[in-house]
Design a protein around this motif. Structure first.
Motif, PDB file in Angstrom:
ATOM      1  N   ASN A 192       5.323  11.084 -13.674  1.00  0.00           N
ATOM      2  CA  ASN A 192       5.207  12.367 -14.361  1.00  0.00           C
ATOM      3  C   ASN A 192       5.865  12.260 -15.723  1.00  0.00           C
ATOM      4  OD1 ASN A 192       6.911  15.091 -15.025  1.00  0.00           O
ATOM      5  ND2 ASN A 192       4.833  15.547 -14.329  1.00  0.00           N
ATOM      6  N   LYS A 193       5.221  12.870 -16.716  1.00  0.00           N
ATOM      7  CA  LYS A 193       5.772  12.965 -18.063  1.00  0.00           C
ATOM      8  C   LYS A 193       5.609  14.405 -18.529  1.00  0.00           C
ATOM      9  CE  LYS A 193       5.091  11.185 -22.778  1.00  0.00           C
ATOM     10  NZ  LYS A 193       4.257  10.267 -23.606  1.00  0.00           N
ATOM     11  N   GLY A 250      10.621  12.152 -17.981  1.00  0.00           N
ATOM     12  CA  GLY A 250       9.694  11.724 -16.953  1.00  0.00           C
ATOM     13  C   GLY A 250      10.349  10.932 -15.852  1.00  0.00           C
ATOM     14  N   VAL A 251       9.596  10.754 -14.777  1.00  0.00           N
ATOM     15  CA  VAL A 251      10.022   9.955 -13.632  1.00  0.00           C
ATOM     16  C   VAL A 251       8.824   9.136 -13.166  1.00  0.00           C
ATOM     17  CG1 VAL A 251      11.824  11.550 -12.880  1.00  0.00           C
ATOM     18  CG2 VAL A 251       9.480  11.839 -12.032  1.00  0.00           C
ATOM     19  N   TYR A 252       9.087   8.063 -12.423  1.00  0.00           N
ATOM     20  CA  TYR A 252       8.002   7.227 -11.914  1.00  0.00           C
ATOM     21  C   TYR A 252       8.434   6.545 -10.629  1.00  0.00           C
ATOM     22  CZ  TYR A 252      10.702   3.468 -14.127  1.00  0.00           C
ATOM     23  OH  TYR A 252      11.713   2.606 -14.495  1.00  0.00           O
ATOM     24  N   TYR A 253       7.429   6.151  -9.824  1.00  0.00           N
ATOM     25  CA  TYR A 253       7.669   5.431  -8.573  1.00  0.00           C
ATOM     26  C   TYR A 253       6.531   4.446  -8.356  1.00  0.00           C
ATOM     27  CZ  TYR A 253       7.867   4.435  -3.567  1.00  0.00           C
ATOM     28  OH  TYR A 253       7.900   3.791  -2.357  1.00  0.00           O
ATOM     29  N   ALA A 305      13.671   6.915 -14.244  1.00  0.00           N
ATOM     30  CA  ALA A 305      13.552   8.128 -15.043  1.00  0.00           C
ATOM     31  C   ALA A 305      13.810   7.773 -16.499  1.00  0.00           C
ATOM     32  CB  ALA A 305      14.542   9.191 -14.564  1.00  0.00           C
ATOM     33  N   PHE A 306      13.302   8.612 -17.384  1.00  0.00           N
ATOM     34  CA  PHE A 306      13.499   8.359 -18.804  1.00  0.00           C
ATOM     35  C   PHE A 306      13.523   9.686 -19.554  1.00  0.00           C
ATOM     36  CE2 PHE A 306       8.970   8.634 -18.167  1.00  0.00           C
ATOM     37  CZ  PHE A 306       8.504   9.335 -19.269  1.00  0.00           C
ATOM     38  N   THR A 307      14.141   9.668 -20.711  1.00  0.00           N
ATOM     39  CA  THR A 307      14.113  10.798 -21.624  1.00  0.00           C
ATOM     40  C   THR A 307      14.075  10.260 -23.045  1.00  0.00           C
ATOM     41  OG1 THR A 307      15.224  12.835 -22.312  1.00  0.00           O
ATOM     42  CG2 THR A 307      16.626  10.994 -21.685  1.00  0.00           C
ATOM     43  N   ASP A 336       1.348   5.187 -21.249  1.00  0.00           N
ATOM     44  CA  ASP A 336       1.619   6.485 -21.857  1.00  0.00           C
ATOM     45  C   ASP A 336       3.114   6.709 -22.066  1.00  0.00           C
ATOM     46  OD1 ASP A 336      -1.157   7.770 -21.924  1.00  0.00           O
ATOM     47  OD2 ASP A 336      -0.981   7.117 -19.846  1.00  0.00           O
ATOM     48  N   GLY A 337       3.811   5.632 -22.436  1.00  0.00           N
ATOM     49  CA  GLY A 337       5.242   5.719 -22.689  1.00  0.00           C
ATOM     50  C   GLY A 337       6.107   5.659 -21.452  1.00  0.00           C
ATOM     51  N   VAL A 338       5.495   5.563 -20.267  1.00  0.00           N
ATOM     52  CA  VAL A 338       6.235   5.484 -19.010  1.00  0.00           C
ATOM     53  C   VAL A 338       6.355   4.013 -18.620  1.00  0.00           C
ATOM     54  CG1 VAL A 338       6.325   6.223 -16.606  1.00  0.00           C
ATOM     55  CG2 VAL A 338       5.255   7.702 -18.325  1.00  0.00           C
ATOM     56  N   PRO A 339       7.576   3.530 -18.306  1.00  0.00           N
ATOM     57  CA  PRO A 339       7.719   2.108 -17.969  1.00  0.00           C
ATOM     58  C   PRO A 339       6.780   1.684 -16.855  1.00  0.00           C
ATOM     59  CG  PRO A 339       9.878   3.103 -18.295  1.00  0.00           C
ATOM     60  CD  PRO A 339       8.876   4.222 -18.340  1.00  0.00           C
TER      61      PRO A 339
END
Length: 695
Positions: A296-297, A311-314, A336-338, A126-129
């Motif tokens: 989270n996105k 968003g952020v991820y772990y 994190a990404f934007t 969903d666009g999150v690495p």
């Protein structure tokens, strides 16, 4: 979305808008004869963070290069355990299963020498690495039953996500409670003691929605010592604060216990394909994974012209991997990404700008023990590896006319990899900085046809598994792999025919090649930088409804028909005047690869037909071009029934009907010995059945 004045874009945009709060004014403009130029998707009726397949396909049409979108209905009624099942009919993608859910994947020759782990393709959910910070990845955590569609960005066409690898990017897109409400259950069973139970539930309550899915797979495996189990679960929960803001939380968990049969000689692969490598059995080679991922996105519709995703991820992952030693690795990744999308008229010209930043950092606590019959004995290696990667990117589409756009893009990659040694190695590290520009065009040839082209740079730093030099135990001093690629192609569709064709040539510098040492069964290798190499090829796919009304001829009913679906990939990869190997072919991938299916479909929901997988020429497994595989052709057949409404389906999938002994995957090396264990046999004859019910 930018809306050039073509029938295809008009229909697609209005379809996207129909499920949003912005639909009414846009439709009013259309009815008044004013072409809506720019819109950004938003609204209560659908998810803001997750696009529908129609919205995603319209967005892919803005990319001046090879891309593909595959929806779940194309793999849903199959055993669907690996990424091969998902992407088998995407030209340019070469995916072959090895054992369990593990797969060897290459796009345009990316990571073609890797027989373990992934490199050269960046994964997203969903666009999150989804890939590790160092660029590596695995497939055991990918559950095909968990996604509603997949986006494939071939080569340097993933700039809009910040992907910079030679092979591009793959984005797995999840269902939501808004797109998939209700309860679903599926059961599958088949050859080699294969069993799967999967269930999902989704729903909406006002501004909130949620979707939860889980699956359990148990299989004995075609080969000796290839049994395994896999339990996977995922969930996402969304909240729309208003029609312009939505946040979504993602959760994934995986528990994999998998035996590894290992590579064998060519003779054994073709004459005793069920055999495992004796060393793998004696040392009980396994790959056992436990992982948890949280992300989270949040999407903001800032204006009718501007959208912002942040968003952020772990990720937390444990790998216990008895091979030549027992590897006990702990991975922790977070980032994190934007991403900003701005669509407006500038100086009288329509313009679409995508810009963003990806930041990731991760550590690997690595311990290795001597392997005593699969059990950890003496500690012989300990280190902490740390990777930090920052990618800044932008891509701009400037429409000089409603039919013609110029595209310019760039990426800047800053990667730092370091190792703190405690035992069995020395501390060290490497830093990489790459500037990667791109230029291209999109030309609307007609209402439903495009011509596109681009010239781009791609680049990728080595992963930690490649920097680990098993020959000397130290971190390797490898250069980043870079490439300049020229591409031209066309795509389009009519009511009965669609096509997607790309022709490309890549001039690759310092290609990273994993060379099997001949003693570690293809699971570890020494990685080297090659001299100049060339990757060039043709990717051609089509879907054609060439006969209609065979048995159903009533004008009041939908016709039955025959559909031909095929994907052909031509890969011509070779050394460019190498001082040792001259102009030899690069090993590890077939020159010709064809998947084709002929399917009869009845409006009642019944379908049936054969399909083939064909590799007509053997390909080499070493740089010296002294040892090769064997050509093969597999005949398969599938049939099923899914009545209108989609609440019930049943399928039968028969594979390798003639029980062909063939080589599915290989490891590569510099100069192979005649009986070197470099070959992974494919599965023999198999039959699978399954059913799916939705309530």
């Amino acid at each position: 979305m930018i809306f050039p004045s073509s029938t295809r874009h008009r229909a697609r945009l209005l379809a996207c808008l129909a499920s949003t709060a912005l639909a009414a004014p846009a439709l009013a403009q259309e009815q008044a004869g004013e072409l809506p130029v720019i819109t950004i998707t938003g609204g209560q009726a659908g998810s803001i963070t997750v696009l529908t397949p129609e919205q995603a396909r319209a967005r892919l049409d803005l990319i001046p290069g090879g891309v593909a979108l595959v929806t779940a209905d194309q793999w849903r009624d199959t055993p669907a355990t690996t990424i091969k099942d998902m992407l088998d009919y995407v030209p340019g993608v070469f995916a072959q299963p090895k054992w369990g859910e593990d797969t060897r994947l290459s796009i345009r020759g990316s990571g073609v020498s890797r027989n373990a782990h992934l490199r050269g393709v960046t994964l997203y959910q969903d666009g999150v690495p989804l890939s590790f910070t160092d660029g590596g990845g695995d497939f055991q955590e990918i559950d095909p039953t968990s996604y509603q569609y997949v986006e494939v960005f071939k080569g340097a066409n993933g700039y809009q996500y910040g992907a910079n690898a030679l092979g591009g990017a793959i984005n797995f897109v999840s269902p939501t409670g808004r797109s998939n409400p209700g309860l679903g259950v599926r059961l599958d069973a088949g050859s080699f003691d294969f069993y799967r139970l999967q269930s999902n539930v989704g729903g909406v309550n006002g501004a909130f929605d949620g979707y939860v899915t889980g699956s359990y797979i148990s299989q004995g495996g075609f080969r000796d010592h290839s049994s395994g189990t896999n339990a996977r679960g995922s969930a996402n929960f969304g909240w729309q604060a208003n029609e312009n803001i939505e946040t979504r939380f993602y959760f994934n968990a995986t528990d994999v216990q998998q035996d590894i049969p290992g590579a064998v000689s060519k003779y054994v692969a073709l004459h005793s394909p069920q055999s495992a490598n004796p060393t793998n059995v004696a040392l009980d080679y396994e790959r056992n994974i436990q992982s948890v991922r949280v992300a989270n996105k949040t999407s903001f519709i800032l204006a009718d012209t501007t959208r912002l995703d942040v968003g952020v991820y772990y990720n937390d992952k444990s790998l216990v991997h008895p091979i030549f030693q027992v590897l006990d690795y702990g991975y922790q990744d977070y980032g994190a990404f934007t991403r900003l999308v701005d669509e407006r008229v500038i100086g009288g010209f329509k313009n679409r700008l995508v810009a963003g930043v990806n930041y990731g950092t991760g550590t690997v606590d690595a311990q290795r023990y001597t392997n005593v019959y699969g059990n950890a004995a003496n500690l012989v290696y300990m280190s902490t590896d740390e990777a930090t990667t920052t990618t800044v990117y932008a891509e701009d589409n400037l429409y000089l006319t409603d039919q013609f756009a110029l595209v310019a893009a760039f990426q800047y990659l800053d990667a730092s990899l370091g190792r703190l040694a405690y035992l069995g190695t020395v501390s060290g590290g490497n830093d990489y900085q790459l500037f990667l520009p791109k230029g291209g065009f999109i030309w609307e040839l007609g209402p439903d046809a495009q011509l596109f082209g681009n010239v781009s740079r791609s680049g990728e730093a080595p992963t930690f598994s490649e920097l680990t030099n098993f020959a000397v135990g130290d971190i390797a001093n490898l250069k980043a792999q870079t490439a300049t690629t020229a591409e031209i192609g066309s795509r389009g569709r009519t009511p009965t025919f669609s096509w997607d064709v790309s022709l490309y040539r890549s001039w690759v510098e310092n290609e990273l090649q994993c060379q099997d040492t001949g003693v570690l069964m293809g699971l570890t290798c020494t990685v080297v930088n090659l001299s100049n190499t060339i990757h060039q090829g043709l990717e051609a796919g089509a879907n054609w409804n060439f006969l209609q009304g065979l048995a159903v001829t009533s004008p009041s009913a939908a016709p039955d028909g025959l559909w031909l679906n095929f994907a052909y990939t031509y890969s011509d990869f070779f050394f460019d005047n190498d001082p040792v190997w001259g102009n030899n072919q690069l090993p590890g991938i077939p020159r010709h690869y064809l998947r084709a299916e002929l399917l009869y479909k009845h409006p009642s929901g019944f379908y049936a037909g054969p399909n083939v997988e064909w590799v007509p020429l053997a390909y080499f497994v070493d740089d010296a071009n002294t040892l090769n595989t064997s050509p093969y052709a597999l005949l398969n057949f599938k049939m099923g029934y899914e009545p209108p409404g989609g609440r019930f389906s049943v399928y039968l999938d028969a594979r390798n009907l003639f029980n062909e002994a063939y080589i599915a995957s290989v490891a590569v090396t510099g100069r192979a010995a005649p009986n070197q264990a470099l070959f992974e046999p494919g599965n023999g004859r198999a039959l699978y059945v399954g059913t799916k019910m939705t309530f």
